[in-house]
Design a protein around this motif. Structure first.
Motif, PDB file in Angstrom:
ATOM      1  N   ARG A 189       0.842  -1.215   0.000  1.00  0.00           N
ATOM      2  CA  ARG A 189       0.000   0.000   0.000  1.00  0.00           C
ATOM      3  C   ARG A 189       0.867   1.252   0.000  1.00  0.00           C
ATOM      4  O   ARG A 189       0.577   2.234  -0.692  1.00  0.00           O
ATOM      5  CB  ARG A 189      -0.948  -0.017   1.198  1.00  0.00           C
ATOM      6  CG  ARG A 189      -2.145  -0.915   1.009  1.00  0.00           C
ATOM      7  CD  ARG A 189      -3.218  -0.646   2.057  1.00  0.00           C
ATOM      8  NE  ARG A 189      -2.727  -0.791   3.426  1.00  0.00           N
ATOM      9  CZ  ARG A 189      -2.747  -1.920   4.130  1.00  0.00           C
ATOM     10  NH1 ARG A 189      -3.241  -3.018   3.595  1.00  0.00           N
ATOM     11  NH2 ARG A 189      -2.294  -1.951   5.357  1.00  0.00           N
ATOM     12  N   GLY A 190       1.949   1.221   0.778  1.00  0.00           N
ATOM     13  CA  GLY A 190       2.869   2.359   0.803  1.00  0.00           C
ATOM     14  C   GLY A 190       3.524   2.586  -0.547  1.00  0.00           C
ATOM     15  O   GLY A 190       3.705   3.729  -0.981  1.00  0.00           O
ATOM     16  N   ILE A 191       3.888   1.514  -1.223  1.00  0.00           N
ATOM     17  CA  ILE A 191       4.492   1.634  -2.562  1.00  0.00           C
ATOM     18  C   ILE A 191       3.483   2.240  -3.534  1.00  0.00           C
ATOM     19  O   ILE A 191       3.832   3.107  -4.339  1.00  0.00           O
ATOM     20  CB  ILE A 191       5.005   0.258  -3.052  1.00  0.00           C
ATOM     21  CG1 ILE A 191       6.182  -0.203  -2.187  1.00  0.00           C
ATOM     22  CG2 ILE A 191       5.397   0.324  -4.527  1.00  0.00           C
ATOM     23  CD1 ILE A 191       6.556  -1.668  -2.368  1.00  0.00           C
ATOM     24  N   ARG A 192       2.230   1.797  -3.450  1.00  0.00           N
ATOM     25  CA  ARG A 192       1.198   2.357  -4.326  1.00  0.00           C
ATOM     26  C   ARG A 192       1.070   3.864  -4.097  1.00  0.00           C
ATOM     27  O   ARG A 192       0.992   4.647  -5.048  1.00  0.00           O
ATOM     28  CB  ARG A 192      -0.138   1.657  -4.095  1.00  0.00           C
ATOM     29  CG  ARG A 192      -1.237   2.189  -5.027  1.00  0.00           C
ATOM     30  CD  ARG A 192      -2.564   1.492  -4.889  1.00  0.00           C
ATOM     31  NE  ARG A 192      -2.974   1.411  -3.499  1.00  0.00           N
ATOM     32  CZ  ARG A 192      -3.482   0.314  -2.936  1.00  0.00           C
ATOM     33  NH1 ARG A 192      -3.636  -0.786  -3.641  1.00  0.00           N
ATOM     34  NH2 ARG A 192      -3.825   0.325  -1.672  1.00  0.00           N
ATOM     35  N   ARG A 193       1.097   4.283  -2.839  1.00  0.00           N
ATOM     36  CA  ARG A 193       1.037   5.729  -2.534  1.00  0.00           C
ATOM     37  C   ARG A 193       2.250   6.457  -3.111  1.00  0.00           C
ATOM     38  O   ARG A 193       2.133   7.565  -3.629  1.00  0.00           O
ATOM     39  CB  ARG A 193       0.941   5.954  -1.033  1.00  0.00           C
ATOM     40  CG  ARG A 193      -0.444   5.747  -0.470  1.00  0.00           C
ATOM     41  CD  ARG A 193      -0.564   6.233   0.968  1.00  0.00           C
ATOM     42  NE  ARG A 193       0.384   5.609   1.890  1.00  0.00           N
ATOM     43  CZ  ARG A 193       0.188   4.459   2.529  1.00  0.00           C
ATOM     44  NH1 ARG A 193      -0.924   3.786   2.355  1.00  0.00           N
ATOM     45  NH2 ARG A 193       1.102   3.978   3.348  1.00  0.00           N
ATOM     46  N   MET A 194       3.420   5.824  -3.008  1.00  0.00           N
ATOM     47  CA  MET A 194       4.636   6.441  -3.545  1.00  0.00           C
ATOM     48  C   MET A 194       4.505   6.657  -5.057  1.00  0.00           C
ATOM     49  O   MET A 194       4.933   7.690  -5.576  1.00  0.00           O
ATOM     50  CB  MET A 194       5.859   5.562  -3.254  1.00  0.00           C
ATOM     51  CG  MET A 194       6.238   5.506  -1.802  1.00  0.00           C
ATOM     52  SD  MET A 194       7.589   4.342  -1.501  1.00  0.00           S
ATOM     53  CE  MET A 194       8.971   5.295  -2.097  1.00  0.00           C
ATOM     54  N   VAL A 195       3.937   5.701  -5.743  1.00  0.00           N
ATOM     55  CA  VAL A 195       3.761   5.814  -7.195  1.00  0.00           C
ATOM     56  C   VAL A 195       2.768   6.928  -7.507  1.00  0.00           C
ATOM     57  O   VAL A 195       2.970   7.716  -8.443  1.00  0.00           O
ATOM     58  CB  VAL A 195       3.285   4.467  -7.790  1.00  0.00           C
ATOM     59  CG1 VAL A 195       2.839   4.621  -9.229  1.00  0.00           C
ATOM     60  CG2 VAL A 195       4.395   3.421  -7.674  1.00  0.00           C
ATOM     61  N   GLN A 196       1.725   7.033  -6.721  1.00  0.00           N
ATOM     62  CA  GLN A 196       0.690   8.032  -6.965  1.00  0.00           C
ATOM     63  C   GLN A 196       1.152   9.439  -6.620  1.00  0.00           C
ATOM     64  O   GLN A 196       0.638  10.402  -7.168  1.00  0.00           O
ATOM     65  CB  GLN A 196      -0.569   7.698  -6.157  1.00  0.00           C
ATOM     66  CG  GLN A 196      -1.277   6.462  -6.652  1.00  0.00           C
ATOM     67  CD  GLN A 196      -2.383   6.005  -5.716  1.00  0.00           C
ATOM     68  OE1 GLN A 196      -2.329   6.215  -4.507  1.00  0.00           O
ATOM     69  NE2 GLN A 196      -3.378   5.349  -6.297  1.00  0.00           N
ATOM     70  N   GLU A 197       2.113   9.598  -5.724  1.00  0.00           N
ATOM     71  CA  GLU A 197       2.508  10.932  -5.258  1.00  0.00           C
ATOM     72  C   GLU A 197       3.148  11.805  -6.315  1.00  0.00           C
ATOM     73  O   GLU A 197       2.839  12.992  -6.305  1.00  0.00           O
ATOM     74  CB  GLU A 197       3.419  10.790  -4.037  1.00  0.00           C
ATOM     75  CG  GLU A 197       2.647  10.367  -2.815  1.00  0.00           C
ATOM     76  CD  GLU A 197       3.539  10.115  -1.613  1.00  0.00           C
ATOM     77  OE1 GLU A 197       4.766  10.287  -1.707  1.00  0.00           O
ATOM     78  OE2 GLU A 197       2.995   9.748  -0.568  1.00  0.00           O
ATOM     79  N   PRO A 198       3.932  11.594  -7.167  1.00  0.00           N
ATOM     80  CA  PRO A 198       4.913  10.532  -7.379  1.00  0.00           C
ATOM     81  C   PRO A 198       6.185  10.774  -6.558  1.00  0.00           C
ATOM     82  O   PRO A 198       6.450  11.892  -6.137  1.00  0.00           O
ATOM     83  CB  PRO A 198       5.214  10.611  -8.859  1.00  0.00           C
ATOM     84  CG  PRO A 198       5.083  12.052  -9.197  1.00  0.00           C
ATOM     85  CD  PRO A 198       4.008  12.581  -8.265  1.00  0.00           C
ATOM     86  N   ARG A 199       6.945   9.714  -6.401  1.00  0.00           N
ATOM     87  CA  ARG A 199       8.215   9.772  -5.684  1.00  0.00           C
ATOM     88  C   ARG A 199       9.333   9.404  -6.632  1.00  0.00           C
ATOM     89  O   ARG A 199       9.103   8.929  -7.747  1.00  0.00           O
ATOM     90  CB  ARG A 199       8.192   8.780  -4.515  1.00  0.00           C
ATOM     91  CG  ARG A 199       7.144   9.067  -3.478  1.00  0.00           C
ATOM     92  CD  ARG A 199       7.562  10.127  -2.481  1.00  0.00           C
ATOM     93  NE  ARG A 199       8.620   9.701  -1.604  1.00  0.00           N
ATOM     94  CZ  ARG A 199       8.450   9.134  -0.422  1.00  0.00           C
ATOM     95  NH1 ARG A 199       7.231   8.912   0.044  1.00  0.00           N
ATOM     96  NH2 ARG A 199       9.483   8.774   0.299  1.00  0.00           N
ATOM     97  N   LEU A 200      10.555   9.586  -6.178  1.00  0.00           N
ATOM     98  CA  LEU A 200      11.712   9.237  -6.998  1.00  0.00           C
ATOM     99  C   LEU A 200      11.714   7.739  -7.296  1.00  0.00           C
ATOM    100  O   LEU A 200      11.385   6.921  -6.440  1.00  0.00           O
ATOM    101  CB  LEU A 200      13.013   9.605  -6.286  1.00  0.00           C
ATOM    102  CG  LEU A 200      13.263  11.095  -6.054  1.00  0.00           C
ATOM    103  CD1 LEU A 200      14.523  11.279  -5.199  1.00  0.00           C
ATOM    104  CD2 LEU A 200      13.392  11.827  -7.377  1.00  0.00           C
ATOM    105  N   CYS A 201      12.101   7.417  -8.504  1.00  0.00           N
ATOM    106  CA  CYS A 201      12.128   6.011  -8.929  1.00  0.00           C
ATOM    107  C   CYS A 201      12.980   5.161  -7.998  1.00  0.00           C
ATOM    108  O   CYS A 201      12.588   4.039  -7.645  1.00  0.00           O
ATOM    109  CB  CYS A 201      12.669   5.900 -10.362  1.00  0.00           C
ATOM    110  SG  CYS A 201      11.596   6.634 -11.593  1.00  0.00           S
ATOM    111  N   ILE A 202      14.123   5.685  -7.585  1.00  0.00           N
ATOM    112  CA  ILE A 202      15.029   4.900  -6.741  1.00  0.00           C
ATOM    113  C   ILE A 202      14.376   4.568  -5.407  1.00  0.00           C
ATOM    114  O   ILE A 202      14.548   3.469  -4.877  1.00  0.00           O
ATOM    115  CB  ILE A 202      16.409   5.601  -6.559  1.00  0.00           C
ATOM    116  CG1 ILE A 202      17.427   4.647  -5.955  1.00  0.00           C
ATOM    117  CG2 ILE A 202      16.285   6.858  -5.729  1.00  0.00           C
ATOM    118  CD1 ILE A 202      17.803   3.523  -6.860  1.00  0.00           C
TER     119      ILE A 202
END
Length: 91
Positions: free
Chosen positions: A22-35
């Motif tokens: 779920r946290g990764i999904r939020r990171m993708v939606q935010e978006p966050r740095l690829c690394i």
């Protein structure tokens, strides 16, 4: 079959991984740095691999010997299952 203690331990670990996803999904939606996303994906994958190894170990320690005690046909079946699952994990 897994006993109650093993089941609870694995469910607890799976719940943690579910939270990671779920946290990764939020990171993708935010978006966050690829690394950052890749680091979290690697951590989740490693956690899943540890669970797989625990179940695999249980199978080798309990299910395969149980099959051996049931006779040659069941022994062959359990060993074939073991080879098949090992092949899937090695890919």
């Amino acid at each position: 079959m897994l006993d109650d203690t093993q089941q609870q331990s694995l469910v607890t670990r799976l719940n943690r991984i579910e939270g990671q996803i779920r946290g990764i999904r939020r990171m993708v939606q935010e978006p966050r740095l690829c690394i950052e996303i890749l680091q979290q994906l690697a951590a989740a994958e490693a956690a899943l691999n540890r669970i797989s190894l625990a179940v695999f170990k249980h199978h080798v320690d309990s299910c395969v010997p149980e099959g051996v005690n049931l006779g040659p046909e069941e022994t062959r079946k359990r060993l074939t299952e073991l080879v098949d699952i090992f092949d899937r994990f090695s890919k």
